[in-house]
Design an enzyme around this catalytic site. Structure first.
Site, short mmCIF file in Angstrom:
data_model
loop_
_atom_site.label_atom_id
_atom_site.label_comp_id
_atom_site.label_asym_id
_atom_site.label_seq_id
_atom_site.Cartn_x
_atom_site.Cartn_y
_atom_site.Cartn_z
N TYR A 114 0.84 -1.21 0.00
CA TYR A 114 0.00 0.00 0.00
C TYR A 114 0.87 1.26 0.00
O TYR A 114 0.74 2.12 -0.87
CB TYR A 114 -0.91 -0.02 1.23
CG TYR A 114 -1.92 1.10 1.25
CD1 TYR A 114 -2.89 1.22 0.26
CD2 TYR A 114 -1.94 2.02 2.29
CE1 TYR A 114 -3.83 2.24 0.29
CE2 TYR A 114 -2.88 3.05 2.33
CZ TYR A 114 -3.81 3.15 1.33
OH TYR A 114 -4.74 4.17 1.37
N VAL B 30 -10.46 0.31 12.47
CA VAL B 30 -10.82 0.42 13.88
C VAL B 30 -12.21 1.02 14.10
O VAL B 30 -12.94 0.58 15.00
CB VAL B 30 -9.72 1.18 14.66
CG1 VAL B 30 -9.68 2.66 14.30
CG2 VAL B 30 -9.89 0.99 16.15
N VAL B 31 -12.63 1.99 13.28
CA VAL B 31 -13.93 2.62 13.53
C VAL B 31 -15.07 1.61 13.31
O VAL B 31 -15.86 1.35 14.23
CB VAL B 31 -14.11 3.91 12.70
CG1 VAL B 31 -15.51 4.47 12.89
CG2 VAL B 31 -13.06 4.95 13.11
N GLY C 68 -2.76 -0.28 22.99
CA GLY C 68 -3.67 0.81 22.66
C GLY C 68 -3.04 2.19 22.78
O GLY C 68 -3.73 3.20 22.72
N GLN D 258 -0.92 3.45 20.64
CA GLN D 258 -0.72 4.05 19.31
C GLN D 258 -1.81 5.09 19.06
O GLN D 258 -2.94 4.92 19.55
CB GLN D 258 -0.70 2.97 18.20
CG GLN D 258 -2.00 2.29 17.88
CD GLN D 258 -2.28 1.06 18.76
OE1 GLN D 258 -1.88 1.02 19.92
NE2 GLN D 258 -2.99 0.08 18.22
N ASP E 26 2.60 -1.57 12.45
CA ASP E 26 1.49 -0.66 12.74
C ASP E 26 2.09 0.69 13.20
O ASP E 26 2.81 0.73 14.19
CB ASP E 26 0.64 -1.27 13.87
CG ASP E 26 -0.73 -0.65 14.00
OD1 ASP E 26 -1.70 -1.31 13.62
OD2 ASP E 26 -0.81 0.49 14.49
N ARG F 82 0.18 9.00 14.69
CA ARG F 82 -0.26 9.61 13.43
C ARG F 82 -1.15 10.81 13.73
O ARG F 82 -2.18 10.69 14.37
CB ARG F 82 -0.99 8.61 12.56
CG ARG F 82 -1.30 9.17 11.19
CD ARG F 82 -2.03 8.22 10.33
NE ARG F 82 -1.22 7.11 9.86
CZ ARG F 82 -1.72 5.95 9.47
NH1 ARG F 82 -3.02 5.75 9.51
NH2 ARG F 82 -0.94 5.00 9.03
#
Ligand code: UDP
Length: 334
Positions: free
Chosen positions: A145, A187-188, A207, A209, A271, A275
């Site tokens: 990606y 995740v959403v 959790g 991140q 991961d 961000r």
């Protein structure tokens, strides 16, 4: 104007089509439906200004009539999808981008590429501004990606420089809203799906991140401003409100009256740890910043998923954990 949009039956593409049709434009939606869904644009199909062409943009593409704007959104955007289809992902960023650029060149049309915050990889600079060149593992499992989008950016800049084409590059950060695929592992939708079904929220790693979530209508507005801006170099589009994934899980839990718990799972390979978009450039050049607060956008998104689940959609939110930790996804020894 007449817009040709690849990947227009996907999550962001369908919202873009809706907005353009509402503004009175003609829209040609090109999608091979690998991750897009006809039902995302079903409500537009009866509109004479909307045309749906089922086509893989990695195969040569042309169409009769005028074209004023070309937008290349087609890609497999969720980690589950691009890990399941790594070669198609590389192809849509490389061959697909070339076909869309060639179409824009032949028709003297403006071009917009939807790139990604993944260009920054696991960033060493925080928040990420467009001047940062990124920290990408070129052979890691996410590279299909990241590198396809980095190549797509390079190709877009080459067409801009060589042919003086009017091109734009949007680096899109995490975006959410109705029409995300319930089972794409992001995740959403994953947390909302789990909460609606009364299951534990699956937090990966500890959790800690962070991510920053932008509501889809804000994003669409940014994309259209960028397309008309004449700015050729990449522009970040995202919501600067940053939170840890654990904080996000707790926001979802609270919305459901703390009726669900959290369970911890291994952190996927590569991961990104942090961000957050630096959107100064978008503020300055596009006079754009997100308007929809997370609480409001989540309410709309939860209602959408509730209707979907009550309508009998079956999701497999464990799909991501299975794919990301498969033996063939381990890092090659270097
Ligand atoms: N994540 C999680 N549980 C899930 C799905 C994702 O904790 O069920 C985490 C994932 O590890 C990442 C963040 O949420 O750190 C955002 O993941 P997503 O797949 O939505 O997008 P990404 O930003 O990784 O492309």
């Amino acid at each position: 104007m007449r817009y040709v949009i690849s990947g227009a039956a996907g999550f962001i593409g369908s919202h873009l089509c809706e907005r353009l049709i509402a503004e009175g434009h003609d829209v040609v939606c090109v999608d091979n439906l690998i991750t897009g869904h006809r039902e995302n644009v079903e409500h537009l199909l009866h509109n004479p200004r909307f045309e749906f062409i089922e086509h893989d943009i990695c195969k040569p593409f042309d169409l009769p009539g005028q074209v004023h704007r070309v937008l290349h959104l087609a890609s497999l955007a969720s980690p589950v999808d691009y890990l399941n289809h790594p070669i198609e992902t590389l192809d849509s960023g490389s061959i697909g981008t070339k076909h869309m650029l060639e179409l824009a060149l032949r028709r003297n049309a403006r071009f917009l590429l939807t790139s990604t915050s993944e260009c920054y990889g696991d960033p060493l600079e925080h928040p990420q501004s467009e001047t940062y060149w990124g920290n990408v593992n070129p052979v890691g499992i996410r590279s299909c990606y990241d590198e396809s989008k980095r190549y797509a950016e390079a190709l877009t800049m080459a067409y801009h420089r060589k042919h003086a084409m009017k091109t734009s590059i949007a680096r899109i950060f995490n975006t959410y809203g109705p029409r995300m695929a319930l089972n794409d592992g992001r995740v959403v939708p994953a947390f909302i799906d789990q909460a609606l079904r009364g299951r534990n929220l699956s937090v990966f790693g500890d959790g800690s991140q962070t991510r920053s979530f932008c509501y889809v209508s804000d994003l669409v507005d940014g994309l259209l401003r960028l397309l008309e801006s004449g700015e050729p170099s990449p522009v970040n589009l995202g919501n600067p409100r940053e939170m840890t994934i654990l904080e996000f899980a707790n926001i979802i839990r609270e919305r459901f009256g703390n009726t669900v718990s959290i369970s911890f799972h291994p952190l996927p390979i590569d991961d990104p740890k942090l961000r957050q978009p630096d959107i100064d450039k978008a503020r300055r050049i596009l006079r754009w910043e997100p308007k929809v607060p997370l609480e409001e956008g989540l309410g709309i998104t939860i209602d959408f998923f509730r209707d979907k689940i009550e309508g009998g959609s079956s999701a497999s939110v464990d799909a991501r954990a299975r794919v990301m930790n498969r033996p063939d996804q381990v890092q090659p020894a270097l």
